[in-house]
Scaffold this active site. Structure first.
Site, mmCIF file in Angstrom:
data_model
loop_
_atom_site.group_PDB
_atom_site.id
_atom_site.type_symbol
_atom_site.label_atom_id
_atom_site.label_comp_id
_atom_site.label_asym_id
_atom_site.label_seq_id
_atom_site.Cartn_x
_atom_site.Cartn_y
_atom_site.Cartn_z
ATOM 1 N NE ARG A 1 -3.833 -2.027 2.258
ATOM 2 C CZ ARG A 1 -3.775 -3.425 2.705
ATOM 3 N NH1 ARG A 1 -2.691 -3.693 3.684
ATOM 4 N NH2 ARG A 1 -4.930 -4.004 2.869
ATOM 5 C CG ASP B 1 -8.139 -3.698 8.369
ATOM 6 O OD1 ASP B 1 -7.660 -4.377 6.703
ATOM 7 O OD2 ASP B 1 -7.147 -2.811 8.605
ATOM 8 N NE ARG C 1 -9.778 -8.268 3.056
ATOM 9 C CZ ARG C 1 -9.377 -7.291 3.198
ATOM 10 N NH1 ARG C 1 -8.512 -6.640 3.355
ATOM 11 N NH2 ARG C 1 -9.280 -6.584 1.488
ATOM 12 C CG HIS D 1 -5.791 -0.052 6.354
ATOM 13 N ND1 HIS D 1 -6.586 -1.688 7.173
ATOM 14 C CD2 HIS D 1 -6.170 0.057 4.629
ATOM 15 C CE1 HIS D 1 -7.510 -1.874 5.238
ATOM 16 N NE2 HIS D 1 -6.782 -0.891 4.356
#
Ligand code: APR
Length: 311
Positions: free
Chosen positions: A90, A150, A153, A177
């Site tokens: 990211r 998150d 998940r 993140h």
């Protein structure tokens, strides 16, 4: 009065977010993308709207490249930016996406100065910090979408492992993140109130934690082109719903820290109470020493990424 949500960036995450908000009848939706994509943006909006008689929603959906269309928005969600490709982290997205956040934020300040501003663009914790600094908005009105994703998940992986309903699983992921910055809090995870540690052996829990950390990467690898959007858009929609309906839901989000968890002047994922004012409260819970250490490391990583920005 009808509520209004603007989604900037009508790509995979943006368009799916717009669809979820409209189908939940939460607000009228405006999708804004660059002038070169005006046709596809209008096309996506019209296509969604044409489903309304079948799906049964009243929300209006508009696609445009004109930023003035965001005027009067209660919430602005920014998903504009480039997504990850296989092999990218990211953080690799920082220079391109920082410029995009800068230009989008100028428009938000100009056209929707009262809006609550939700940032989805990665690298998330740095981009939401940039949006906060550049906008001059109060910190409770600038929020990053990270922990909702998150945590969902982690919940999904726990439910699949145990063969129980997804709805009965609660789990909390805080921190950054990023694969390494994420801090999944096993001590705060449960199934219908039963602590996770009473249901699974340590090594299985560790495996689920590891899968959660790499959850975004798993999807990037499977898709082969682009990154996740169904679960991310569900995370945004939950945040938007909590804000528009003033639900006071506890949704882990990237929030501006002013001493909470011993950290200040940065954005990091923490449990937040979301309501009409945006982040109405940050819940500060006692962490185990190793969790606290992980959070401190996550903060360091975010500061490192932020230091690459010129704000
Ligand atoms: N203004 C408006 N839209 C923009 C701008 C801008 N300045 N710059 C880029 N966009 C648009 C692109 O034209 C594209 O339609 O943002 C959209 C991004 O969509 P996708 O490429 O499909 O990317 P997506 O998968 O939606 O991810 C967007 O969200 O989860 C994060 O890491 C992800 O940073 C990425 C972002």
């Amino acid at each position: 009065m009808r509520r209004k949500v603007t989604v900037v960036g009508a790509g995979f995450v943006g368009a799916t977010t717009a669809q979820r908000i409209a189908e939940k009848n939460l607000a009228d939706v405006v999708m804004i993308d660059i002038p070169e994509k005006e046709g596809p943006t209008k096309g996506k909006a019209l296509d969604m709207l044409e489903a309304a008689p079948l799906v049964g929603f009243e929300a209006h959906i508009e696609g445009t490249s004109d930023y003035a269309a965001m005027a009067g928005s209660d919430v602005v969600v920014v998903t504009a930016g480039v997504p990850r490709r296989p092999g990218m982290t990211r953080e690799d997205l920082i220079s391109i996406n920082a410029n995009i956040i800068r230009s989008v934020t100028e428009q938000v300040v100009k056209h929707a100065p009262e809006a609550i501003y939700i940032v989805v663009t990665n690298p998330l914790d740095a981009m939401v910090y940039a949006a906060y600094k550049l906008s001059g908005f109060p910190p409770e009105r600038v929020i990053g979408q990270s922990g909702a994703l998150d945590s969902t998940r982690f919940r999904a992986f726990i439910a699949m492992e145990l063969g129980v309903s997804m709805r009965d699983v609660h789990a909390l992921v805080i921190g950054g993140h990023t694969d390494v910055g994420m801090v999944p809090l096993v001590s705060c995870s449960s199934v219908a109130g039963i602590p996770l540690t009473k249901l699974l052996p340590r090594e299985r829990i560790d495996a689920l934690v590891e899968r959660t950390r790499k959850g975004g990467t798993e999807i990037v690898q499977l898709l082969g082109d682009g990154s996740a959007y169904y679960a991310p858009s569900a995370g945004v929609a939950a945040m938007v719903e909590a804000i528009l309906l003033d639900e006071k839901r506890v949704i882990p989000s990237a929030c501006y820290l002013r001493g909470e968890y011993g950290l200040r002047d940065l954005y990091l994922g923490v449990p937040a109470v979301l309501g009409a004012k945006g982040v109405e409260r940050i819940l500060e819970i006692e962490l185990a020493p190793e969790e606290h250490e992980q959070l401190r490391k996550a903060a360091e990583l975010v500061r490192e990424t932020v230091s690459k920005l010129t704000l």
